[in-house]
Design an enzyme around this catalytic site. Structure first.
Site, PDB file in Angstrom:
ATOM      1  N   GLY A 121       7.303  28.886 -21.086  1.00 18.44           N
ATOM      2  CA  GLY A 121       8.508  28.518 -20.357  1.00 18.44           C
ATOM      3  C   GLY A 121       8.400  27.118 -19.776  1.00 18.44           C
ATOM      4  N   TYR A 148      12.121  28.937 -10.165  1.00 10.50           N
ATOM      5  CA  TYR A 148      10.810  28.764 -10.819  1.00 10.50           C
ATOM      6  C   TYR A 148      11.081  28.373 -12.265  1.00 10.50           C
ATOM      7  CZ  TYR A 148       5.899  29.484 -12.083  1.00 10.50           C
ATOM      8  OH  TYR A 148       4.586  29.302 -12.500  1.00 10.50           O
ATOM      9  N   ASP A 247      17.810  28.783 -17.505  1.00 16.57           N
ATOM     10  CA  ASP A 247      16.434  29.210 -17.724  1.00 16.57           C
ATOM     11  C   ASP A 247      16.413  30.741 -17.837  1.00 16.57           C
ATOM     12  OD1 ASP A 247      13.832  30.060 -17.429  1.00 16.57           O
ATOM     13  OD2 ASP A 247      13.312  28.580 -15.902  1.00 16.57           O
ATOM     14  N   GLU A 248      16.309  31.205 -19.086  1.00 14.30           N
ATOM     15  CA  GLU A 248      16.292  32.654 -19.351  1.00 14.30           C
ATOM     16  C   GLU A 248      14.874  33.147 -19.640  1.00 14.30           C
ATOM     17  OE1 GLU A 248      19.785  33.768 -18.404  1.00 14.30           O
ATOM     18  OE2 GLU A 248      19.317  35.041 -20.119  1.00 14.30           O
ATOM     19  N   VAL A 249      13.895  32.333 -19.249  1.00 11.96           N
ATOM     20  CA  VAL A 249      12.498  32.643 -19.583  1.00 11.96           C
ATOM     21  C   VAL A 249      12.097  34.025 -19.062  1.00 11.96           C
ATOM     22  CG1 VAL A 249      10.106  31.944 -19.105  1.00 11.96           C
ATOM     23  CG2 VAL A 249      11.811  30.232 -19.761  1.00 11.96           C
ATOM     24  N   LYS A 250      12.488  34.333 -17.844  1.00 11.77           N
ATOM     25  CA  LYS A 250      12.040  35.592 -17.257  1.00 11.77           C
ATOM     26  C   LYS A 250      13.017  36.735 -17.488  1.00 11.77           C
ATOM     27  CE  LYS A 250       9.185  37.355 -13.799  1.00 11.77           C
ATOM     28  NZ  LYS A 250       8.727  36.733 -12.565  1.00 11.77           N
ATOM     29  N   THR A 304       1.029  20.061 -31.079  1.00 14.20           N
ATOM     30  CA  THR A 304       0.476  20.243 -32.428  1.00 14.20           C
ATOM     31  C   THR A 304       0.797  21.611 -33.009  1.00 14.20           C
ATOM     32  OG1 THR A 304      -1.305  18.735 -31.895  1.00 14.20           O
ATOM     33  CG2 THR A 304      -1.652  20.163 -33.798  1.00 14.20           C
TER      34      THR A 304
HETATM   35  C1  PLP Z   1      12.349  31.676 -14.733  1.00 15.57           C
HETATM   36  C2  PLP Z   1      11.058  31.140 -15.242  1.00 15.57           C
HETATM   37  N1  PLP Z   1      11.051  30.003 -15.930  1.00 15.57           N
HETATM   38  C3  PLP Z   1       9.921  29.462 -16.417  1.00 15.57           C
HETATM   39  C4  PLP Z   1       8.712  30.058 -16.199  1.00 15.57           C
HETATM   40  C5  PLP Z   1       7.468  29.431 -16.724  1.00 15.57           C
HETATM   41  O1  PLP Z   1       7.017  30.137 -17.839  1.00 15.57           O
HETATM   42  P1  PLP Z   1       5.507  30.001 -18.325  1.00 15.57           P
HETATM   43  O2  PLP Z   1       4.635  30.559 -17.260  1.00 15.57           O
HETATM   44  O3  PLP Z   1       5.480  30.766 -19.603  1.00 15.57           O
HETATM   45  O4  PLP Z   1       5.248  28.564 -18.561  1.00 15.57           O
HETATM   46  C6  PLP Z   1       8.659  31.255 -15.478  1.00 15.57           C
HETATM   47  C7  PLP Z   1       7.361  31.906 -15.210  1.00 15.57           C
HETATM   48  O5  PLP Z   1       7.237  32.765 -14.378  1.00 15.57           O
HETATM   49  C8  PLP Z   1       9.856  31.806 -14.982  1.00 15.57           C
HETATM   50  O6  PLP Z   1       9.869  32.934 -14.260  1.00 15.57           O
END
Ligand code: PLP
Length: 450
Positions: A121, A148, A247-250, A304
Site C-alpha cells: 500500500g 494511514y 485509498d482502498e488498501v485496507k 525491479t
Molecule cells: C488505508 C491504508 N493504506 C495504506 C496502507 C499501507 O499499506 P502497506 O503496509 O502494505 O504498505 C495501510 C496499512 O495499514 C492502510 O491501512
C-alpha cells in the site's frame, strides 16, 4: 534453522524492532482459513487476517495453486523491462472491476485507463501521489487527520496517524479533520459543513494536485464518515482540478460488504489504490487510474520486481475467489452478525463504549474512564484495551488495536457464524478477565504497540 531458544526469543535477537508493531508474543507457523497455529502448537482464531492481508483466508487452495503454478513456470519477475501474461491478466481484471469516473473539469478521466503494479500500500500511494503531482503540475496534497497511507516515505508523510503522533509531515500537504458519522443528522450536517469549508479554503489557491482519502478510516479508529462526505469532497476536488485518490488498501475488495468502500457513497474516484487483500498474503499492490496520469512520467516509478508473475497470479486468484465464493455478500452478512453479537455482549460489558464500521471492518471502542462521548479517550482506556487484546490472545484469538483504545476486527471474509460467535465470546471473556486484573504489568511491558 539456527539459534537456540524459542521462536520469539530468536526473533527478538535478529529481526529489527523498526519493523515491528507487537501487542503480544504472537507467532504463526502454519494457518488455514480463519485459523492459525503458533510456534507452541496453539490454534488461534485470526480476527485480524494480518491487518487484512489474508482476506480470502490463509492458504486458500486456489491461491496456493495459482502461486505454485506461476512459480513453477518461472514466468517473469517483473514488468519493468519485459512483460508477462500474469501481470497483464491481473491489470485487465482490475480495470474491469474498477469503474471509471466521467471526465473531470481538469480534463482527467478519459475511459483510457492504466494499472500501476507495486508491492505494498505504501508504494501504491506514493506512486499515485507522485503521478497526480506530475500530471497536474501542482505540488499540494490534502489528506486527513487519522489517515494511514503508508509506513514510510511520502505516503507516511501524509498519514495523519503518524503526523498527529509527531512525525514531520510533508511540508507541501495539509491535514484536515475527517468527519465521523454520529447518528445525529444535525451534528453530521454541521461537521460536513465545517470540513467542506476547510476544503474550500485549501482549494482556493488552485495549487492542489490531489486529495488522498480512505472511504472510511481504519487505523484512525474505524471512523465512518457521514453520508455525503466523499461525494462532497469529490465534487469540490473536481471543480478545483484536483484528483481524488481513494485509498482502498485496507477496506477494499469486499471487506465492507461492497466490492469498493467508495461505492457506499456512489462515488468514482480518479485514482484508486489497492494492497493487502489483493496479494492473498504476497506483496502486491496496484493503482488504477487514467492513462493521462499513470502514463505521464515514463520510468519514474520503478521497482525491479513489480508485476512479478507469482504475486500477480496470486492477485488474480484472490479476485476470482472473492467473486466465485460470494465473499462480498459474506462480509456484509457476517459483519451484521458480529455487530449484533457485540451489541449483546455490551449489555454485560460497560467498557464496550461503541461498535462501529462497515461489513468486516469493525471497531470496538473500549472506555474505562469518562463515558462522555465528546471527551477524548484517556491513557487508562488505552491501557485497558492493550490488556484486553493481550488476554484475547491468551484465550485463543488474534486481534490488534487501532487509535489506542479501539479493537479492530478484520477477519478473513469467509469467517463462519460459529467462528463469529466464538470471537465475541473470547473478547467478552477477555474484557471480564481484565476487569478482574487478569493481565499483569509485566506481561504487557514488552509490547508497546503503536
Ligand atoms: C488505508 C491504508 N493504506 C495504506 C496502507 C499501507 O499499506 P502497506 O503496509 O502494505 O504498505 C495501510 C496499512 O495499514 C492502510 O491501512
Amino acid at each position: 534453522m539456527s539459534g537456540g531458544g524459542s521462536l520469539i526469543e530468536r526473533d527478538a535477537a535478529v529481526i529489527a524492532a523498526n519493523q515491528k508493531l507487537r501487542f503480544f508474543p504472537a507467532s504463526i507457523v502454519s494457518a488455514s482459513g480463519s485459523e492459525v497455529v503458533d510456534a507452541t502448537g496453539r490454534r488461534l482464531l485470526d480476527l485480524s487476517a494480518a491487518w487484512g492481508a489474508n482476506a480470502v483466508g490463509h492458504a486458500h487452495p486456489k491461491v496456493v495453486e495459482a502461486i505454485r503454478t506461476a512459480s513453477a513456470d518461472g514466468a517473469g519477475a517483473s514488468v519493468l523491462s519485459a512483460t508477462n501474461p500474469r501481470a497483464v491478466d491481473l491489470a485487465e481484471r482490475l480495470l474491469e472491476l474498477v469503474p471509471a469516473p466521467a471526465p473531470a473539469a481538469g480534463g482527467f478521466g478519459s475511459a483510457d485507463r492504466r494499472v500501476l503494479l507495486g508491492h505494498a500500500g505504501t508504494d501504491a500511494n506514493h506512486s499515485a501521489l507522485a503521478a497526480a503531482r506530475a500530471a497536474t503540475g501542482r505540488r499540494r496534497v490534502i489528506a486527513f487527520h487519522g489517515g494511514y497511507h503508508g509506513g514510510f516515505g511520502s505516503a507516511q508523510a501524509v498519514s495523519g496517524v503518524f503526523v498527529d503522533g509527531g512525525l514531520a509531515g510533508d511540508p507541501e500537504s495539509a491535514l484536515l479533520d475527517y468527519p465521523a458519522a454520529s447518528g445525529d443528522p444535525v451534528r453530521d450536517a454541521a461537521s460536513l459543513e465545517r470540513v467542506f469549508a476547510a476544503i474550500a479554503a485549501e482549494f482556493a489557491a488552485g495549487d492542489v494536485a490531489a486529495v488522498i482519502v480512505e472511504s472510511h478510516q481504519s487505523d484512525g479508529g474505524i471512523v465512518v464518515p457521514p453520508d455525503g462526505f466523499l461525494r462532497g469532497l469529490a465534487a469540490r476536488a473536481r471543480a478545483a482540478g484536483a484528483l481524488i485518490v481513494c485509498d482502498e488498501v485496507k477496506v477494499g475488495l469486499g471487506r465492507t460488504g461492497l466490492l469498493h468502500g467508495f461505492a457506499h457513497e456512489g462515488v468514482l474516484p480518479d485514482l484508486v489504490t489497492f494492497g493487502k487483500a489483493l496479494g492473498g498474503g504476497l506483496p502486491l499492490s496496484a493503482v488504477v487510474g487514467p492513462a493521462e496520469v499513470l502514463d505521464i512520467a515514463p520510468a519514474s516509478a520503478l521497482l525491479t520486481t513489480a508485476g512479478n508473475a507469482i504475486a500477480a497470479a496470486s492477485g488474480r486468484a484472490v479476485l476470482d475467489v472473492i467473486e466465485s465464493e460470494g465473499l462480498v455478500a459474506a462480509a456484509a452478512e457476517r459483519g451484521e452478525h458480529l455487530r449484533r453479537l457485540l451489541g449483546e455482549a455490551a449489555a454485560g460489558a460497560p467498557e464496550i463504549h461503541d461498535v462501529r464500521g462497515r461489513g468486516l471492518s469493525l471497531g470496538i471502542e473500549l472506555r474505562v474512564g469518562s463515558t462522555d462521548p465528546s471527551a477524548a479517550p484517556g491513557a487508562g482506556d488505552a491501557d485497558f484495551a492493550k490488556r484486553v487484546i493481550y488476554r484475547t490472545w491468551q484465550l485463543g484469538a488474534i486481534c490488534y488495536l487501532v487509535r489506542d483504545n479501539v479493537i479492530e476486527l478484520t477477519p478473513p471474509l469467509a469467517l463462519t457464524a460459529a467462528q463469529g460467535e466464538r470471537a465475541v465470546e473470547l473478547i467478552a471473556a477477555a474484557i471480564a478477565d481484565v476487569r478482574r486484573g487478569a493481565v499483569s504489568d509485566a506481561e504487557i511491558e514488552l509490547y508497546r504497540g503503536w
